[in-house]
Design a protein around this motif. Structure first.
Motif, short mmCIF file in Angstrom:
data_model
loop_
_atom_site.label_atom_id
_atom_site.label_comp_id
_atom_site.label_asym_id
_atom_site.label_seq_id
_atom_site.Cartn_x
_atom_site.Cartn_y
_atom_site.Cartn_z
N THR A 134 0.82 -1.22 0.00
CA THR A 134 0.00 0.00 0.00
C THR A 134 0.86 1.27 0.00
OG1 THR A 134 -0.15 0.10 2.41
CG2 THR A 134 -1.83 -1.21 1.28
N LEU A 135 2.17 1.13 -0.04
CA LEU A 135 3.04 2.32 -0.14
C LEU A 135 3.00 2.87 -1.55
CD1 LEU A 135 6.31 0.98 1.59
CD2 LEU A 135 4.59 2.50 2.63
N SER A 136 3.38 4.14 -1.71
CA SER A 136 3.51 4.71 -3.06
C SER A 136 4.74 4.08 -3.73
CB SER A 136 3.70 6.22 -2.97
OG SER A 136 5.01 6.51 -2.52
N GLY A 137 4.84 4.28 -5.04
CA GLY A 137 5.98 3.73 -5.79
C GLY A 137 7.32 4.20 -5.23
N GLY A 138 7.39 5.48 -4.93
CA GLY A 138 8.65 6.03 -4.40
C GLY A 138 8.99 5.45 -3.04
N GLN A 139 7.96 5.29 -2.21
CA GLN A 139 8.19 4.70 -0.89
C GLN A 139 8.62 3.24 -1.02
OE1 GLN A 139 4.34 5.57 0.72
NE2 GLN A 139 4.88 7.68 1.24
N GLN A 140 8.03 2.53 -1.98
CA GLN A 140 8.44 1.13 -2.20
C GLN A 140 9.89 1.06 -2.69
OE1 GLN A 140 5.80 -1.50 -4.34
NE2 GLN A 140 3.98 -0.58 -3.42
N GLN A 141 10.28 2.03 -3.50
CA GLN A 141 11.68 2.05 -3.96
C GLN A 141 12.62 2.26 -2.77
OE1 GLN A 141 12.88 1.60 -7.37
NE2 GLN A 141 14.58 1.20 -6.02
N MET A 142 12.22 3.18 -1.88
CA MET A 142 13.04 3.41 -0.68
C MET A 142 13.10 2.15 0.18
SD MET A 142 11.77 7.24 0.25
CE MET A 142 12.05 8.57 -0.92
N LEU A 143 11.98 1.45 0.27
CA LEU A 143 11.95 0.22 1.05
C LEU A 143 12.86 -0.84 0.41
CD1 LEU A 143 10.94 -1.58 3.31
CD2 LEU A 143 8.86 -2.03 1.97
N ALA A 144 12.82 -0.94 -0.90
CA ALA A 144 13.67 -1.94 -1.58
C ALA A 144 15.15 -1.63 -1.34
CB ALA A 144 13.36 -1.97 -3.08
N ILE A 145 15.50 -0.35 -1.37
CA ILE A 145 16.90 0.02 -1.10
C ILE A 145 17.22 -0.22 0.37
CG2 ILE A 145 18.57 1.92 -1.08
CD1 ILE A 145 16.94 3.12 -3.48
N GLY A 146 16.29 0.16 1.25
CA GLY A 146 16.50 -0.06 2.69
C GLY A 146 16.67 -1.54 3.01
N ARG A 147 15.87 -2.36 2.37
CA ARG A 147 15.97 -3.82 2.60
C ARG A 147 17.35 -4.33 2.16
NH1 ARG A 147 11.72 -7.52 -0.54
NH2 ARG A 147 12.93 -6.69 -2.26
N ALA A 148 17.84 -3.83 1.04
CA ALA A 148 19.18 -4.24 0.59
C ALA A 148 20.25 -3.76 1.59
CB ALA A 148 19.46 -3.69 -0.81
N LEU A 149 20.07 -2.56 2.13
CA LEU A 149 21.06 -2.05 3.09
C LEU A 149 21.13 -2.92 4.33
CD1 LEU A 149 20.46 1.82 2.91
CD2 LEU A 149 22.22 0.48 1.74
N MET A 150 19.98 -3.50 4.72
CA MET A 150 19.94 -4.38 5.90
C MET A 150 20.76 -5.66 5.66
SD MET A 150 18.19 -2.82 8.19
CE MET A 150 17.73 -4.04 9.42
N GLY A 151 21.05 -5.96 4.41
CA GLY A 151 21.85 -7.14 4.08
C GLY A 151 23.33 -6.82 3.93
N ALA A 152 23.77 -5.65 4.41
CA ALA A 152 25.20 -5.28 4.39
C ALA A 152 25.84 -5.38 3.01
CB ALA A 152 25.98 -6.11 5.41
N PRO A 153 25.38 -4.57 2.06
CA PRO A 153 25.98 -4.64 0.72
C PRO A 153 27.44 -4.19 0.71
CG PRO A 153 24.52 -2.73 0.90
CD PRO A 153 24.34 -3.53 2.15
N GLU A 154 28.25 -4.92 -0.05
CA GLU A 154 29.58 -4.42 -0.41
C GLU A 154 29.42 -3.63 -1.70
OE1 GLU A 154 32.59 -4.72 1.06
OE2 GLU A 154 31.62 -5.71 2.75
N ILE A 155 28.46 -4.08 -2.51
CA ILE A 155 28.08 -3.32 -3.71
C ILE A 155 26.57 -3.43 -3.86
CG2 ILE A 155 28.35 -5.26 -5.35
CD1 ILE A 155 29.40 -3.22 -7.39
N LEU A 156 25.97 -2.32 -4.29
CA LEU A 156 24.53 -2.30 -4.53
C LEU A 156 24.32 -2.15 -6.03
CD1 LEU A 156 22.05 -2.24 -2.68
CD2 LEU A 156 22.20 0.25 -2.65
N LEU A 157 23.56 -3.07 -6.60
CA LEU A 157 23.19 -2.98 -8.02
C LEU A 157 21.77 -2.44 -8.08
CD1 LEU A 157 24.22 -6.60 -9.24
CD2 LEU A 157 25.69 -4.60 -8.88
#
Ligand code: ATP
Length: 234
Positions: A134-157
């Motif tokens: 139910t989030l907006s598209g932009g909020q979902q994008q932020m969530l997707a990036i936030g979720r990746a950050l929780m996985g300790a990226p050495e590189i983010l694609l």
């Protein structure tokens, strides 16, 4: 060099989507991959994260050959992919999505705490209990990036992080990415808006029909006549 790709080729049932692609990303860099629709940009990111299996070529990440590793093993090395269309878990809360990001940690220590992710994207803390779908598209994008950050990226694609977002939301996402890179995160960015991609990265590769046709400093490419005519509008 954090990521080195050598002679990567991918084909889908007879359609050759990538031909002998070689590129590298140094630790701490933010590098763009630009090109027209169908050039093979998503295929390249998918081949790196192993959601697509390449036919040929080698990917060396942090000194390790990714060889025949499966997608979940690659993510546990710290190579984390935010795919096009975001793919958040729509029926789960924002907080649950962020917790699931930690699955990519494996045996590695966290790099960003939940508080740090909330500091980067305050809306995620405000909406922590909201169902992600139910989030907006932009909020979902932020969530997707936030979720990746929780996985300790050495590189983010990142695949087209501003696709479908309002200009204001797109700017917010790009500001966050620029800040993350300044603070040391390595980023490989695919972005439809070539101007925006070149503006915020240090180096770039141009992909055309599955091949790298140009590479160099982003500010130099931005002034290159061929790039202007093909990708930036005259
Ligand atoms: P876009 O910006 O439109 O997403 P792109 O540069 O990311 O383009 P890809 O999506 O990687 O390009 O596609 C590269 C080529 O591979 C295209 O010709 C596309 O039609 C083809 N292709 C991509 N995915 C598949 C698939 N699953 N099966 C068959 N062909 C595919």
């Amino acid at each position: 060099m954090l990521l080195e790709v050598r002679n990567l080729s991918v084909s889908y049932k007879g359609i050759q989507a990538l031909r002998d692609v070689s590129l590298h990303v140094n630790r701490g860099e933010m590098v763009a991959l630009v090109g027209s629709n169908g050039a093979g940009k998503s295929t390249l990111l998918n081949a790196l994260s192993r959601t697509v299996v390449p036919q040929r070529g080698q990917v060396v990440f942090d000194g390790k050959d990714l060889g025949r590793m499966a997608a979940f093993q690659v993510s546990r090395q710290g190579l984390l992919h935010v795919p096009e269309g975001r793919q958040v878990l729509a029926d789960m809360s924002v907080w649950e999505n962020l917790q699931l990001g930690m699955l990519a940690l494996g045996q590695r220590p966290a790099r960003y705490s939940l508080e740090q992710v909330y500091g980067i994207f305050p809306i995620l803390e405000e909406r922590a209990d909201q169902i992600a779908g139910t989030l907006s598209g932009g909020q979902q994008q932020m969530l997707a990036i936030g979720r990746a950050l929780m996985g300790a990226p050495e590189i983010l694609l990142l695949d087209e992080p501003s696709l479908g977002l309002s200009p204001l939301m797109g700017d917010q996402v790009f500001d966050a990415l620029t800040r993350l890179n300044r603070e040391g995160l390595t980023i490989l960015l695919v972005e439809q808006n070539a101007y925006r991609a070149l503006e915020c990265t240090q180096r770039a590769y141009v992909l055309d029909r599955g091949r790298i046709v140009m590479e160099g400093a982003s500010d130099v490419l931005m002034r290159d006549q061929r790039v202007i005519e093909s990708y930036l509008g005259a």
